[in-house]
Write an enzyme that holds these catalytic residues in place. Structure first.
Site, PDB file in Angstrom:
ATOM      1  N   CYS A  83       0.852  -1.184   0.000  1.00 20.34           N
ATOM      2  CA  CYS A  83       0.000   0.000   0.000  1.00 20.34           C
ATOM      3  C   CYS A  83       0.894   1.243   0.000  1.00 20.34           C
ATOM      4  O   CYS A  83       1.780   1.369   0.845  1.00 20.34           O
ATOM      5  CB  CYS A  83      -0.885  -0.023   1.248  1.00 20.34           C
ATOM      6  SG  CYS A  83      -1.627   1.548   1.665  1.00 20.34           S
ATOM      7  N   GLU A  84       0.661   2.125  -0.942  1.00 18.50           N
ATOM      8  CA  GLU A  84       1.523   3.305  -1.038  1.00 18.50           C
ATOM      9  C   GLU A  84       1.278   4.312   0.086  1.00 18.50           C
ATOM     10  O   GLU A  84       2.078   5.225   0.283  1.00 18.50           O
ATOM     11  CB  GLU A  84       1.346   3.991  -2.391  1.00 18.50           C
ATOM     12  CG  GLU A  84       0.007   4.627  -2.621  1.00 18.50           C
ATOM     13  CD  GLU A  84      -0.131   5.206  -4.022  1.00 18.50           C
ATOM     14  OE1 GLU A  84      -0.749   6.270  -4.129  1.00 18.50           O
ATOM     15  OE2 GLU A  84       0.376   4.606  -4.980  1.00 18.50           O
ATOM     16  N   HIS A  85       0.193   4.150   0.850  1.00 17.69           N
ATOM     17  CA  HIS A  85      -0.108   5.100   1.922  1.00 17.69           C
ATOM     18  C   HIS A  85       0.610   4.773   3.223  1.00 17.69           C
ATOM     19  O   HIS A  85       0.948   5.675   3.986  1.00 17.69           O
ATOM     20  CB  HIS A  85      -1.627   5.151   2.170  1.00 17.69           C
ATOM     21  CG  HIS A  85      -2.390   5.564   0.961  1.00 17.69           C
ATOM     22  ND1 HIS A  85      -3.586   4.994   0.597  1.00 17.69           N
ATOM     23  CD2 HIS A  85      -2.108   6.481   0.006  1.00 17.69           C
ATOM     24  CE1 HIS A  85      -4.015   5.543  -0.529  1.00 17.69           C
ATOM     25  NE2 HIS A  85      -3.147   6.447  -0.902  1.00 17.69           N
ATOM     26  N   HIS A  86       0.808   3.475   3.508  1.00 15.08           N
ATOM     27  CA  HIS A  86       1.430   3.088   4.776  1.00 15.08           C
ATOM     28  C   HIS A  86       2.620   2.152   4.594  1.00 15.08           C
ATOM     29  O   HIS A  86       3.244   1.751   5.577  1.00 15.08           O
ATOM     30  CB  HIS A  86       0.397   2.392   5.681  1.00 15.08           C
ATOM     31  CG  HIS A  86      -0.787   3.241   5.971  1.00 15.08           C
ATOM     32  ND1 HIS A  86      -1.982   3.131   5.282  1.00 15.08           N
ATOM     33  CD2 HIS A  86      -0.956   4.260   6.860  1.00 15.08           C
ATOM     34  CE1 HIS A  86      -2.835   4.027   5.738  1.00 15.08           C
ATOM     35  NE2 HIS A  86      -2.247   4.728   6.686  1.00 15.08           N
ATOM     36  N   GLN A 124      -4.934  -0.596  -4.790  1.00 12.80           N
ATOM     37  CA  GLN A 124      -5.573  -1.706  -5.499  1.00 12.80           C
ATOM     38  C   GLN A 124      -6.306  -1.244  -6.750  1.00 12.80           C
ATOM     39  O   GLN A 124      -6.291  -1.921  -7.785  1.00 12.80           O
ATOM     40  CB  GLN A 124      -6.526  -2.447  -4.560  1.00 12.80           C
ATOM     41  CG  GLN A 124      -7.176  -3.654  -5.195  1.00 12.80           C
ATOM     42  CD  GLN A 124      -8.015  -4.443  -4.217  1.00 12.80           C
ATOM     43  OE1 GLN A 124      -7.772  -4.415  -3.005  1.00 12.80           O
ATOM     44  NE2 GLN A 124      -9.011  -5.146  -4.718  1.00 12.80           N
ATOM     45  N   HIS A 152      -5.859  -6.127   3.045  1.00 12.03           N
ATOM     46  CA  HIS A 152      -4.902  -5.038   3.258  1.00 12.03           C
ATOM     47  C   HIS A 152      -4.472  -5.001   4.718  1.00 12.03           C
ATOM     48  O   HIS A 152      -5.309  -4.805   5.604  1.00 12.03           O
ATOM     49  CB  HIS A 152      -5.556  -3.703   2.883  1.00 12.03           C
ATOM     50  CG  HIS A 152      -5.874  -3.576   1.424  1.00 12.03           C
ATOM     51  ND1 HIS A 152      -5.211  -2.697   0.602  1.00 12.03           N
ATOM     52  CD2 HIS A 152      -6.767  -4.220   0.637  1.00 12.03           C
ATOM     53  CE1 HIS A 152      -5.693  -2.803  -0.631  1.00 12.03           C
ATOM     54  NE2 HIS A 152      -6.638  -3.717  -0.623  1.00 12.03           N
ATOM     55  N   CYS A 154      -2.922  -2.691   6.089  1.00 10.70           N
ATOM     56  CA  CYS A 154      -3.140  -1.350   6.645  1.00 10.70           C
ATOM     57  C   CYS A 154      -4.527  -1.242   7.287  1.00 10.70           C
ATOM     58  O   CYS A 154      -4.751  -0.385   8.129  1.00 10.70           O
ATOM     59  CB  CYS A 154      -2.946  -0.267   5.578  1.00 10.70           C
ATOM     60  SG  CYS A 154      -4.003  -0.433   4.147  1.00 10.70           S
TER      61      CYS A 154
END
Length: 195
Positions: A83-86, A124, A152, A154
């Protein structure tokens, strides 16, 4: 990336991992952690190798002449991404279908295309669209459909901490934009429909 460049990047990544371990309160020189920065650097390079792969090159290396298949399905392709956010993993299965016109692609290449996009920092939704669009652009088809089901970390390890949540995304082109063809796709992958 040349072997020399890989070595340089790996060494630099290891230095950053060493600093992260120390900043988080552990001792990077203790017995169990001494080689962790190098191991983590090598793992991260492998897990993000998609940045150095071209889906078009993967597909074009194995296109064969064939006519007669109504739909080609490759289902249950396992994948792992971040996940590019976390920067936490998400993983699951990808189901790919296409309607060939003048040619087919080697089946293993479909899985390699999935990896080329999954082995990057991702969301995703984008992963689903990239797989679909790359196959639609590189193959002569009457349509492509891609469905991704993923869990996920996250959402499971942090935040809402919901262990059973599965996210489903799909993208399609051509004939798969018609409900009849989507129903056939879902039937062939063993699903009733995509809500």
């Amino acid at each position: 990336m040349s072997p020399e460049e890989q070595q340089r990047v790996c060494k630099e990544l290891a230095e950053h991992y060493r600093a992260i371990i120390s900043l988080l309160g552990d001792d990077p020189d203790r017995e169990g952690m001494r080689k962790t920065p190098e191991r983590a650097a090598k793992a991260m390079m492998k897990l993000t190798k998609g940045y150095h792969q071209s889906a078009r090159d993967i597909i074009s290396s194995a296109v064969f002449e064939h006519t007669g298949s109504r739909i080609v399905i490759v289902r249950d392709i396992e994948f792992y991404s971040f996940c590019e956010h976390h920067l936490l993993p998400f993983f699951g299965k990808v189901h790919v279908g296409y309607i060939p016109t003048n040619g087919i692609v080697g089946l293993s290449k479909v899985a390699r295309v999935v990896d080329a996009f999954a082995r990057r920092f991702q969301v995703q939704e984008r992963l689903t669209a990239q797989i679909c669009q790359s196959l639609a652009e590189a193959l002569a088809t009457e349509g492509v459909m891609v469905m991704v089901e993923a869990r996920h970390l996250c959402m499971q390890m942090r935040g809402v901490e919901k262990q059973g949540a599965v996210t489903v995304t799909y993208d399609c082109t051509g004939k798969f934009e018609q409900e009849e063809w989507r129903r056939e796709f879902y039937s062939l992958i063993g699903k009733n429909s995509c809500q």
